[in-house]
Design an enzyme around this catalytic site. Structure first.
Site, PDB file in Angstrom:
ATOM      1  N   TYR A 109      45.011  53.401  30.858  1.00  0.00           N
ATOM      2  CA  TYR A 109      43.597  53.538  29.858  1.00  0.00           C
ATOM      3  C   TYR A 109      42.889  54.332  28.995  1.00  0.00           C
ATOM      4  CZ  TYR A 109      43.028  49.327  31.927  1.00  0.00           C
ATOM      5  OH  TYR A 109      43.321  47.230  32.842  1.00  0.00           O
ATOM      6  N   LYS A 156      52.324  54.080  42.864  1.00  0.00           N
ATOM      7  CA  LYS A 156      53.543  53.892  42.375  1.00  0.00           C
ATOM      8  C   LYS A 156      54.917  54.926  41.697  1.00  0.00           C
ATOM      9  CE  LYS A 156      57.285  50.856  41.818  1.00  0.00           C
ATOM     10  NZ  LYS A 156      57.123  49.610  43.384  1.00  0.00           N
ATOM     11  N   ASP A 189      53.223  47.310  44.692  1.00  0.00           N
ATOM     12  CA  ASP A 189      53.890  46.187  44.468  1.00  0.00           C
ATOM     13  C   ASP A 189      54.186  45.548  46.029  1.00  0.00           C
ATOM     14  OD1 ASP A 189      55.994  48.201  45.832  1.00  0.00           O
ATOM     15  OD2 ASP A 189      57.277  47.745  44.970  1.00  0.00           O
ATOM     16  N   ASP A 213      43.061  47.432  38.217  1.00  0.00           N
ATOM     17  CA  ASP A 213      42.717  45.799  37.561  1.00  0.00           C
ATOM     18  C   ASP A 213      43.569  44.982  37.842  1.00  0.00           C
ATOM     19  OD1 ASP A 213      41.893  44.987  34.994  1.00  0.00           O
ATOM     20  OD2 ASP A 213      44.108  45.518  34.128  1.00  0.00           O
ATOM     21  N   ASP A 217      42.141  41.440  40.081  1.00  0.00           N
ATOM     22  CA  ASP A 217      42.515  40.106  39.464  1.00  0.00           C
ATOM     23  C   ASP A 217      42.991  38.751  40.716  1.00  0.00           C
ATOM     24  OD1 ASP A 217      41.286  40.904  36.758  1.00  0.00           O
ATOM     25  OD2 ASP A 217      43.179  39.160  36.083  1.00  0.00           O
TER      26      ASP A 217
HETATM   27  C1  IPM Z   1      38.219  44.186  33.899  1.00  0.00           C
HETATM   28  C2  IPM Z   1      39.186  43.956  32.202  1.00  0.00           C
HETATM   29  C3  IPM Z   1      39.364  45.169  31.595  1.00  0.00           C
HETATM   30  C4  IPM Z   1      40.220  46.450  32.147  1.00  0.00           C
HETATM   31  C5  IPM Z   1      39.408  45.144  29.545  1.00  0.00           C
HETATM   32  C6  IPM Z   1      38.911  43.458  29.522  1.00  0.00           C
HETATM   33  C7  IPM Z   1      40.070  46.399  29.459  1.00  0.00           C
HETATM   34  O1  IPM Z   1      40.219  42.856  32.797  1.00  0.00           O
HETATM   35  O2  IPM Z   1      37.175  45.097  33.678  1.00  0.00           O
HETATM   36  O3  IPM Z   1      39.396  44.267  34.353  1.00  0.00           O
HETATM   37  O4  IPM Z   1      41.391  45.785  31.994  1.00  0.00           O
HETATM   38  O5  IPM Z   1      39.569  46.876  32.696  1.00  0.00           O
HETATM   39 MG    MG Z   2      40.906  42.901  34.565  1.00  0.00          MG
END
Ligand code: IPM
Ligand code: MG
Length: 320
Positions: A109, A156, A189, A213, A217
């Protein structure tokens, strides 16, 4: 909602938005930045607007806050408040209550790299993965510090050998200082697979910026989707914090009153917990759990309520 929970903090609202970015070219207005930089905590809505689809906006808002305030711990808890919300059919696989401790200021990042021979067929794009001794050590220290049973370190290191070796080395060193905490390692993975197979096996997952990240999700989906997942970006030394739902701005459904506010509400509860108000945080989480179990939720969770009505349903429980 925080007022209903008894919070007597001083609140200041600032506009950090795509509208104002398009007007001024500044992601965060120059006079707003110092105010944010000195706040005890920031409760953040979400970032993203199809009209400003450039990385500079994101880098100038969310990533700037994370990096410049050195909020190096990104906490992403996944707790299942109501069985109904999880895609996992087996009952014994649904006691989900885990925490992703994501490194938040380094990794892929940092924006190091570049594009060379741009516009030609020989173009090369390089994106560097920055891993420092300090950065890796402090996030692992934090993860072992909050765990009660076990830390699973995810990397990884079989393919990304340089960065992976540093993570492996510091993981072993930090684990040694916390002999009472069990620990194991998974490649990212395999971690993704295990999270779907049986998420109840996890308590704390410690990992780098990008893997955190992605996995967060996945865990958001396990507990009912992006609408319910909260997050905190904190610096345990300075005590600064920025709290935001894991989701973005969902511009496709903006303004229709159907957005799920639970992720934002749970982020506020993480914020008050971080500020030392443990009982208030538990009260908010209890109110959310009770509203969810009563089916008082937005359509994405199978309910019929509007955003405002869900907020009211939670607030009412806090007042009662
Ligand atoms: C999160 C989002 C951010 C990230 C994006 C918007 C840059 O996906 O906070 O998870 O990847 O950190
Ligand atoms: Mg995210």
């Amino acid at each position: 909602m925080l007022r209903a929970a008894g919070a007597d903090f001083e609140f200041q609202e600032y506009e950090v938005s795509a509208d104002q970015y398009m007007r001024t070219g500044q992601p965060i207005p120059a006079d707003v930045w110092p105010e944010l930089a000195k706040a005890d905590s920031i409760l953040f809505g979400a970032v993203g607007d199809p009209r400003v689809n450039d990385a500079a906006y994101l880098a100038g808002v969310l990533l700037r806050l994370r990096f410049e305030l050195d909020l190096y711990v990104n906490l992403r808890p996944a707790k299942l408040y109501d069985d109904r919300l999880s895609p996992l059919r087996r009952e014994d696989r649904r006691k989900i209550d885990l925490l992703i401790v994501r490194e938040n200021t380094e990794g892929l990042y940092v924006g190091m790299g570049g594009r060379f021979k741009r516009g030609t067929e020989e173009e090369v794009a390089i994106q560097e993965d920055l891993n420092t001794y300090l950065g890796v050590t402090r996030i692992l220290d934090y993860a072992f510090g909050v765990a009660q049973r076990e830390v699973v370190m995810v990397d990884k290191s079989n393919a990304m050998t340089h960065a992976g070796a540093l993570w492996q080395q510091q993981w072993k060193a930090v684990a040694k200082k916390h002999q009472h905490i069990k620990t194991r390692h998974l490649y990212v993975d395999a971690a993704a697979m295990q999270l779907v197979r049986d998420p109840t096996q996890f308590e704390v997952i410690a990992t780098g910026n990008l893997f955190g990240d992605i996995l967060s999700d996945l865990t958001a989906e396990l507990i009912g989707g992006m609408g319910v997942a909260p997050s905190g970006n904190i610096n345990p030394e300075t005590k600064r914090g920025l709290f935001e739902p894991v989701h973005g701005t969902a511009p496709d459904i903006a303004g229709r009153g159907i957005v799920n506010p639970i992720g934002a509400i749970l982020s506020a509860s993480m914020m008050v917990r971080h500020l030392g108000h443990t009982e208030m945080a538990s009260a908010i989480e209890g109110a959310v759990e009770s509203a969810l179990r009563a089916g008082e939720c937005t359509r994405d969770l199978g309910g019929t309520l509007s955003t405002q009505e869900v907020g009211d349903a939670v607030t009412k429980r806090l007042r009662d």
